[in-house]
Design a protein around this motif. Sequence first.
Motif, short mmCIF file in Angstrom:
data_model
loop_
_atom_site.label_atom_id
_atom_site.label_comp_id
_atom_site.label_asym_id
_atom_site.label_seq_id
_atom_site.Cartn_x
_atom_site.Cartn_y
_atom_site.Cartn_z
N GLY A 1 0.74 -1.01 -0.04
CA GLY A 1 -0.02 -0.07 0.12
C GLY A 1 0.99 1.23 0.22
N TYR B 1 -0.70 3.01 8.30
CA TYR B 1 -1.55 2.47 7.34
C TYR B 1 -2.89 1.89 7.66
CZ TYR B 1 -2.93 0.09 2.91
OH TYR B 1 -3.51 -0.68 2.00
N GLY B 2 -4.12 2.24 7.47
CA GLY B 2 -5.53 1.86 7.94
C GLY B 2 -5.59 2.01 9.60
N GLU C 1 -5.29 -7.83 7.15
CA GLU C 1 -6.66 -7.73 6.42
C GLU C 1 -7.31 -6.47 7.03
OE1 GLU C 1 -9.34 -7.92 3.35
OE2 GLU C 1 -7.41 -8.90 3.67
N ARG D 1 -6.13 -3.33 5.64
CA ARG D 1 -6.57 -3.01 4.35
C ARG D 1 -7.83 -2.47 4.16
NH1 ARG D 1 -4.26 -8.07 3.39
NH2 ARG D 1 -2.25 -8.17 2.41
N LEU D 2 -8.82 -2.96 5.14
CA LEU D 2 -10.32 -2.57 5.08
C LEU D 2 -10.35 -0.97 5.45
CD1 LEU D 2 -12.13 -6.02 6.09
CD2 LEU D 2 -11.95 -5.07 3.70
N GLU E 1 -8.06 1.16 5.54
CA GLU E 1 -7.42 1.99 4.43
C GLU E 1 -8.42 2.29 3.37
OE1 GLU E 1 -4.37 4.36 3.02
OE2 GLU E 1 -4.66 3.61 5.13
N GLN E 2 -9.25 1.39 2.96
CA GLN E 2 -10.31 1.67 1.87
C GLN E 2 -11.10 2.67 2.29
OE1 GLN E 2 -11.90 -2.22 0.92
NE2 GLN E 2 -9.84 -2.95 -0.03
N GLU E 3 -11.62 2.66 3.51
CA GLU E 3 -12.56 3.51 3.92
C GLU E 3 -12.00 4.98 4.26
OE1 GLU E 3 -15.09 2.25 7.14
OE2 GLU E 3 -15.44 0.37 6.27
N PRO F 1 -8.46 6.80 3.74
CA PRO F 1 -6.76 6.52 3.21
C PRO F 1 -5.92 7.59 4.09
CG PRO F 1 -8.42 7.02 1.42
CD PRO F 1 -9.20 7.24 2.73
#
Length: 648
Positions: A89, A104-105, A186, A189-190, A192-194, A196
């Motif tokens: 990422g 991150y996230g 994981e 990642r989730l 971070e999608q919401e 950034p």
Amino acid sequence: MILPSNQGRRFCKLFYGLLDNLAPELGFRSTPRYPCDELSDDDICDLVMHIWGEPGHRDLIDDFVARNPLRFNRTDLRQIEAWKDGLFGCFAIVRDGRDTVFLYGGHAFVVRGIREEVDDVVGSPLPMAGYSVLLPCDVLITYGACVLQEPVESILVQDSLLQQVQAATQAGRRVSTARALRTTAEDARLAEQEHPTVTVAAPLPLDPFALDDRPIPNQHCGALADLTGQEREKAIKDHDQRMRDGLSGEERALRYDTLRDDIDAECVDGGFAWTLEQAVGALDEDDLYALAKRVGLDSRKAGQELAQECVRVVSTNSEALLYPAILMGPEAVRDVQRVDDYDGVLRMSDMGPALLDVPHAYPPATLLYHRDDEFVCLMPRDAQGLLRHVNWNDSVARAQRIDLAVRYVEVAVELRGVTLKDQIFEEALEYARGVTAKELDDAMAQRGHMMTLALFPIEQGGTTYLVDEEVVFGEYLERAIQDMRDIRVHNLLADRTQTERDFQVIDDVLSAQQGKPPCIPNKAQLELGVVEATLRISQVQALVAFFDKNVPDGYDDYRFADDAMAAIVRCCRMMGDLEGIFSTLRAYGFVPTQEQLDKMLDPLKDFLDAIPMWTHNGWTPQNVPLPKGSEQKEHAVEMREISITVRK
């Protein structure tokens, strides 16, 4: 902070071996070569983006593990397999005390540099933002050797990022272990999608050679200041014990799981092998080939035919059956004897409560199994019959002699950097009387993955040299020897055929050694290793005492001086280089004031005169034999004008 040196070297071997082998499949080069010496920094970033940034390419790692083209051992392959789930990422990267943190996230990942701090490699001060991949390295977390930097809109404000680090820490989302990376990736990642962490524009070009202008740490008088000898050693030992006692339950569980995974890697699948035929049949292709070679069989045979030949030899010859253990040393022979003492079945309940009590297996005499959460070491019944009349004391003594010979080779290569294989074998066999050249060759091959030094054979004009790995891969030589990228080497123990190559670096060392007889390792070097023995000389201890009193803020009082001096000793084995020394110290956070520099120069000159150097064939500049009529200079290492950054 950076990885321990042995872990850093192992990571480079595996990571660059993987990238170099996958490069042709991704269109970077037509023929795979190892090590990864022709890929540019941009190529490496692109490869990381392709492999971890596009999930469809992760099956390339599965294919690499299945093919095992570089013949890595099982433990190494398990490490590479774990990289499939690396966290890729765009991270915000910030310094938090002595830690480098990748945000991150909503998680704060504590990441170790590989051989240098992250910002030293990338060439930009922290904080920064960029694409990379976080990968497990044993129990720690590192990154994919590069950061593709990105400009950011306003987020990279030091105070703001440190607040995010603090918030993640308080929420239990500060991640510093490989196990925790796997369990939290994981979720990160989730999240971070919401939301950034970094908003980026177009990529900036990567410039790993940019000048480093990160803030210079202040210094303090460390906890070991004015302590010497046994008093200092006791303080470090007590500190280490406090650190072990203070481990969290998760960290203790992680260490247990890591050790268990290492033991698991030795275990064989399938049912118990009660006969030697079943035991040989349980070996994989590499282990079968190695066994055949050790017992003198024609390795051109393969599969079932080779297995049957191995069974024929080991089932009638107790020496051939025990030979793999003898090659590994006296403790290996005692491990086989322990299994024999328990009538061929040694269960974990018989071994003791600690995983360290689990013996290694030496197929086909013994095999290790993991059954019902218990380790079982088994000796086939017909093997027990063959070993019934073995004199275990004689076998242990033979293993000890072989051990001495292998140790001599390791230390002598570490001492000289480059040396003739025939010459060093002759010395080792003289040192360990009673050992044959075949036993020494076999022992070095059998011990490949566990030797304290990585040795490489270099064949040139029909002559074979043994070469210390850092002659070729030394992190400090890259700036001084431009031809290093033309060198290709293979592990001494990989049984690969060498072809003619251009070995300019090797030639440079050999040319400098001309007329200088090889230095014979002394007792301290044979017991401790060259670097560790060098760290104990008075000229080094004077510098250690200086650094104990001047520890950069954020660094461990109990490790800084020893770790920095070990790195400096390694840096100077090729050449006496004051600029290299201060570059190394800079990587450890130490930049001297002008007053400190003035105090350091004379002790550093004394240090450079007193350490073994490869160009002197293992001699120190002070005691290298001089041609007749030559006079010893006041300082044997030539000093030149240098430019050193000082702290205001």
